[in-house]
Design a protein around this motif. Sequence first.
Motif, mmCIF file in Angstrom:
data_model
loop_
_atom_site.group_PDB
_atom_site.id
_atom_site.type_symbol
_atom_site.label_atom_id
_atom_site.label_comp_id
_atom_site.label_asym_id
_atom_site.label_seq_id
_atom_site.Cartn_x
_atom_site.Cartn_y
_atom_site.Cartn_z
ATOM 1 N N PHE A 1 0.842 -1.196 0.000
ATOM 2 C CA PHE A 1 0.000 0.000 0.000
ATOM 3 C C PHE A 1 0.878 1.247 0.000
ATOM 4 C CE2 PHE A 1 -2.681 3.273 1.805
ATOM 5 C CZ PHE A 1 -3.876 3.047 1.158
ATOM 6 N N ASN A 2 0.555 2.187 -0.854
ATOM 7 C CA ASN A 2 1.262 3.459 -0.922
ATOM 8 C C ASN A 2 0.440 4.504 -0.170
ATOM 9 O OD1 ASN A 2 2.512 5.835 -1.609
ATOM 10 N ND2 ASN A 2 2.604 5.386 -3.795
ATOM 11 N N PRO A 3 1.023 5.224 0.819
ATOM 12 C CA PRO A 3 0.251 6.238 1.547
ATOM 13 C C PRO A 3 -0.401 7.279 0.648
ATOM 14 C CG PRO A 3 2.317 5.822 2.670
ATOM 15 C CD PRO A 3 2.370 5.070 1.350
ATOM 16 N N ALA A 4 0.158 7.519 -0.523
ATOM 17 C CA ALA A 4 -0.440 8.469 -1.461
ATOM 18 C C ALA A 4 -1.774 7.953 -1.997
ATOM 19 C CB ALA A 4 0.521 8.744 -2.616
ATOM 20 N N ASP A 5 -2.043 6.659 -1.822
ATOM 21 C CA ASP A 5 -3.295 6.072 -2.291
ATOM 22 C C ASP A 5 -4.449 6.256 -1.312
ATOM 23 O OD1 ASP A 5 -2.042 5.174 -4.594
ATOM 24 O OD2 ASP A 5 -1.567 3.214 -3.730
ATOM 25 N N LEU A 6 -4.188 6.853 -0.147
ATOM 26 C CA LEU A 6 -5.272 7.109 0.805
ATOM 27 C C LEU A 6 -6.271 8.073 0.179
ATOM 28 C CD1 LEU A 6 -3.478 7.629 4.252
ATOM 29 C CD2 LEU A 6 -4.981 5.761 3.613
ATOM 30 N N PRO A 7 -7.554 7.857 0.423
ATOM 31 C CA PRO A 7 -8.548 8.808 -0.101
ATOM 32 C C PRO A 7 -8.422 10.149 0.618
ATOM 33 C CG PRO A 7 -9.595 7.181 1.314
ATOM 34 C CD PRO A 7 -8.170 6.768 1.170
ATOM 35 N N ASP A 8 -8.940 11.199 -0.004
ATOM 36 C CA ASP A 8 -8.894 12.533 0.600
ATOM 37 C C ASP A 8 -9.749 12.616 1.855
ATOM 38 O OD1 ASP A 8 -7.172 13.488 -1.349
ATOM 39 O OD2 ASP A 8 -8.810 14.165 -2.638
ATOM 40 N N ILE A 9 -10.843 11.867 1.883
ATOM 41 C CA ILE A 9 -11.746 11.867 3.033
ATOM 42 C C ILE A 9 -11.838 10.438 3.554
ATOM 43 C CG2 ILE A 9 -14.103 12.270 3.819
ATOM 44 C CD1 ILE A 9 -14.332 14.403 1.624
ATOM 45 N N LEU A 10 -11.649 10.315 4.860
ATOM 46 C CA LEU A 10 -11.622 9.009 5.506
ATOM 47 C C LEU A 10 -12.548 9.045 6.718
ATOM 48 C CD1 LEU A 10 -9.929 6.350 5.288
ATOM 49 C CD2 LEU A 10 -8.335 7.388 6.880
ATOM 50 N N PRO A 11 -13.491 8.105 6.833
ATOM 51 C CA PRO A 11 -14.310 8.078 8.050
ATOM 52 C C PRO A 11 -13.430 7.681 9.233
ATOM 53 C CG PRO A 11 -14.766 6.131 6.731
ATOM 54 C CD PRO A 11 -13.831 6.997 5.931
ATOM 55 N N VAL A 12 -13.605 8.348 10.348
ATOM 56 C CA VAL A 12 -12.761 8.037 11.499
ATOM 57 C C VAL A 12 -13.582 7.402 12.611
ATOM 58 C CG1 VAL A 12 -11.011 9.772 11.001
ATOM 59 C CG2 VAL A 12 -12.913 10.359 12.489
ATOM 60 N N PHE A 13 -12.927 6.519 13.314
ATOM 61 C CA PHE A 13 -13.518 5.799 14.430
ATOM 62 C C PHE A 13 -12.676 6.136 15.657
ATOM 63 C CE2 PHE A 13 -15.297 1.306 15.569
ATOM 64 C CZ PHE A 13 -15.826 1.811 16.737
ATOM 65 N N GLY B 1 -4.006 -2.653 9.519
ATOM 66 C CA GLY B 1 -3.422 -1.330 9.352
ATOM 67 C C GLY B 1 -2.637 -1.218 8.057
ATOM 68 N N VAL B 2 -2.843 -0.103 7.351
ATOM 69 C CA VAL B 2 -2.148 0.096 6.081
ATOM 70 C C VAL B 2 -1.226 1.310 6.084
ATOM 71 C CG1 VAL B 2 -3.846 -1.136 4.679
ATOM 72 C CG2 VAL B 2 -4.105 1.300 5.037
ATOM 73 N N SER B 3 -1.587 2.369 6.791
ATOM 74 C CA SER B 3 -0.754 3.571 6.754
ATOM 75 C C SER B 3 -1.180 4.547 7.839
ATOM 76 C CB SER B 3 -0.882 4.264 5.389
ATOM 77 O OG SER B 3 -0.136 5.460 5.359
ATOM 78 N N ARG B 4 -0.205 5.245 8.415
ATOM 79 C CA ARG B 4 -0.549 6.342 9.310
ATOM 80 C C ARG B 4 -1.099 7.489 8.469
ATOM 81 N NH1 ARG B 4 4.341 8.172 12.603
ATOM 82 N NH2 ARG B 4 5.264 8.070 10.564
ATOM 83 N N TYR B 5 -1.888 8.350 9.103
ATOM 84 C CA TYR B 5 -2.400 9.530 8.415
ATOM 85 C C TYR B 5 -2.443 10.689 9.402
ATOM 86 C CZ TYR B 5 -6.827 8.692 10.789
ATOM 87 O OH TYR B 5 -7.772 8.508 11.749
ATOM 88 N N ARG B 6 -2.530 11.888 8.853
ATOM 89 C CA ARG B 6 -2.645 13.108 9.651
ATOM 90 C C ARG B 6 -3.987 13.763 9.321
ATOM 91 N NH1 ARG B 6 0.894 16.291 12.236
ATOM 92 N NH2 ARG B 6 2.639 15.159 11.318
ATOM 93 N N ILE B 7 -4.725 14.114 10.372
ATOM 94 C CA ILE B 7 -5.983 14.824 10.178
ATOM 95 C C ILE B 7 -5.663 16.287 9.885
ATOM 96 C CG2 ILE B 7 -8.116 15.607 11.280
ATOM 97 C CD1 ILE B 7 -8.079 13.031 12.926
ATOM 98 N N THR B 8 -6.128 16.775 8.741
ATOM 99 C CA THR B 8 -5.885 18.172 8.380
ATOM 100 C C THR B 8 -7.125 19.035 8.598
ATOM 101 O OG1 THR B 8 -6.398 17.706 6.065
ATOM 102 C CG2 THR B 8 -4.070 17.606 6.731
ATOM 103 N N ARG B 9 -8.289 18.417 8.477
ATOM 104 C CA ARG B 9 -9.541 19.129 8.720
ATOM 105 C C ARG B 9 -10.637 18.106 8.885
ATOM 106 N NH1 ARG B 9 -12.464 19.354 3.768
ATOM 107 N NH2 ARG B 9 -11.155 18.676 2.071
ATOM 108 N N GLU B 10 -11.723 18.541 9.497
ATOM 109 C CA GLU B 10 -12.884 17.668 9.652
ATOM 110 C C GLU B 10 -13.972 18.138 8.720
ATOM 111 O OE1 GLU B 10 -15.648 15.636 13.100
ATOM 112 O OE2 GLU B 10 -13.863 16.756 13.638
#
Length: 106
Positions: free
Chosen positions: A2-14, A89-98
């Motif tokens: 998995f490439n972190p660049a492949d994460l969608p722009d919007i991700l539902p969070v739990f 788990g596939v990749s860490r991410y940073r929340i930039t906005r909700e």
Amino acid sequence: MFNPADLPDILPVFPLPGALVLPRGQLPLHIFEPRYLAMFEDVLRSRHRLIGMVQPIHDGGDLHLIGCAGRVTQFSETEDGRYMITLTGVSRYRITREVSGFSPYR
């Protein structure tokens, strides 16, 4: 892989206190709250099947800015409509906005 660049722009969070998934790790979850049942059903309809696990900050509504995206790799539905799922788990991410919208989950 998995490439972190492949994460969608919007991700539902739990946001779940004490639950942690790391890249390449697995996390079993029991989904039963109506808002997270709705989230899970939306995730199953998505192409990527990713859920962003993140730790809440204390008892408030704030979240830590770093989480880990987990792909639904296994699930089963119980007779009463709950789900037992496994996130990998596939990749860490940073929340930039909700993003606020019409869904009952974040």
